[in-house]
Design an enzyme around this catalytic site. Sequence first.
Site, mmCIF file in Angstrom:
data_model
loop_
_atom_site.group_PDB
_atom_site.id
_atom_site.type_symbol
_atom_site.label_atom_id
_atom_site.label_comp_id
_atom_site.label_asym_id
_atom_site.label_seq_id
_atom_site.Cartn_x
_atom_site.Cartn_y
_atom_site.Cartn_z
ATOM 1 N N GLY A 1 0.813 -1.200 0.000
ATOM 2 C CA GLY A 1 0.000 0.000 0.000
ATOM 3 C C GLY A 1 0.848 1.251 0.000
ATOM 4 C CB ILE A 2 0.135 4.699 0.098
ATOM 5 C CG1 ILE A 2 -0.072 4.440 -1.392
ATOM 6 C CG2 ILE A 2 0.769 6.063 0.296
ATOM 7 C CD1 ILE A 2 -1.006 5.426 -2.050
ATOM 8 N N GLY A 3 2.380 4.482 2.500
ATOM 9 C CA GLY A 3 2.633 4.896 3.871
ATOM 10 C C GLY A 3 4.052 4.610 4.298
ATOM 11 C CB ILE B 1 4.835 0.244 7.443
ATOM 12 C CG1 ILE B 1 4.920 0.676 8.918
ATOM 13 C CG2 ILE B 1 5.134 -1.246 7.311
ATOM 14 C CD1 ILE B 1 3.987 -0.060 9.849
ATOM 15 C CD GLU C 1 -6.207 -1.893 -3.363
ATOM 16 O OE1 GLU C 1 -6.301 -0.953 -2.554
ATOM 17 O OE2 GLU C 1 -6.582 -3.057 -3.095
ATOM 18 N N GLY D 1 -8.991 -3.510 -0.724
ATOM 19 C CA GLY D 1 -8.532 -4.726 -1.390
ATOM 20 C C GLY D 1 -7.725 -5.641 -0.511
#
Length: 401
Positions: free
Chosen positions: A184-186, A188, A207, A305
């Site tokens: 994902g985004i961020g 971590i 995704e 997702g």
Amino acid sequence: CGGPPRYLNRLLANRAGDLQRVEIISVNPLDDTFTNPELKDSFFINSLFASSFVRSSIGNGAASYIPIFLNEMPRLFDENILPLDAALIQVSPPDRHGYCSLGISVEATRAAVRNAKKVFAQINRHMPRVHGDTFIHIDKIDAYVEYDEPLIELNEFRRQTQIERTIGRRVAELIEDQSTLQLGIGPIPNSILDCLNHHRELSIATEVLSDGVIPLLESGVVTNRYKTFHPGKTTCTFILGTRKLYDFVNDNPNILALDVTMTNDPAQIRRNPRMCAINSALEIDLTGQICADSLGTMQYSGVGGQLDFMRGAGLSYHGKPIITIPSQTSKGVSRIVNTLKQGAAVTTTRAHVHYVVTEYGVANLFGKNCQQRAKALIEIAHPNHREALERAAFKRFKALY
């Protein structure tokens, strides 16, 4: 997601005085155009994800959230469950053949265009021309306005904490060469990507595509050679980051933005050997139930997702579904708990969870019974909370082994 037609949205919001209870369907609101409290009698948002811009409106009843897997969102339009009178989209300028690109936002936008009675577009020169399921001919657009403005940017490159760097390193150690990644985004995910410089022959079938993948693509760490879903190509369904990322994907034949029914289909995801799905959680109970989208009864984000990829990775050859979670909140509250908060949503079931990673270690829950799961999770909890968790586990399970 990242490509809302903000100029068209502002034009519609300016007519609020002439409108009453217009329903706005949004995948993930990224500004407050329609959530302004002054417009509550004019617009009602039905959101497929609860971003920070819509949470308070959902909480006070001025908006609502539709729980749904990301891969099923197009069905809402294709099956007329959510009829659309109009689709407001943002596209790149048409090429010499008359084709515009949806650019950084395909997800359910493609289905909205396919099903809406009218399609209205903002043609914006800042929107990159992205390859894949993005193209729409100018003749399919009922009306358009040419208005250039910068795209929404999400810069997640703040300095990572020691906890985030440690989690990133632990996850990177789980990832084998020739693996296919979903992140994902961020901070971590970025810390994980920072630790992959010495890996070889990685692939990306994700995704969302973020800035963090650019160095790995440019250095040759990511080759996409061993994936079976569009081999040789980096695949995603939306793109969200900085202008650097948008310039990188512009007319780049190695980047494909595809319909979410394909990118997030567990049957497609599982085709990739060594599929590593890396997702986050807000809290996890001692049996492995994951809450990632609510804080008790408060809707915080959405199903999205996560389960699409967790299930696909779990079915993949040597796949690894991975949940990352700091051991406690910034206020010192344990994120590993005996039971989830009252009213909390189960985003990912305990049967889907394999690896859980905190800054204190890695717990592999696959094949373990409830007592064994509790013991493994307590071992990676923050030391301040382990004794309380052990007492709760003994009371609940009568034994730990």
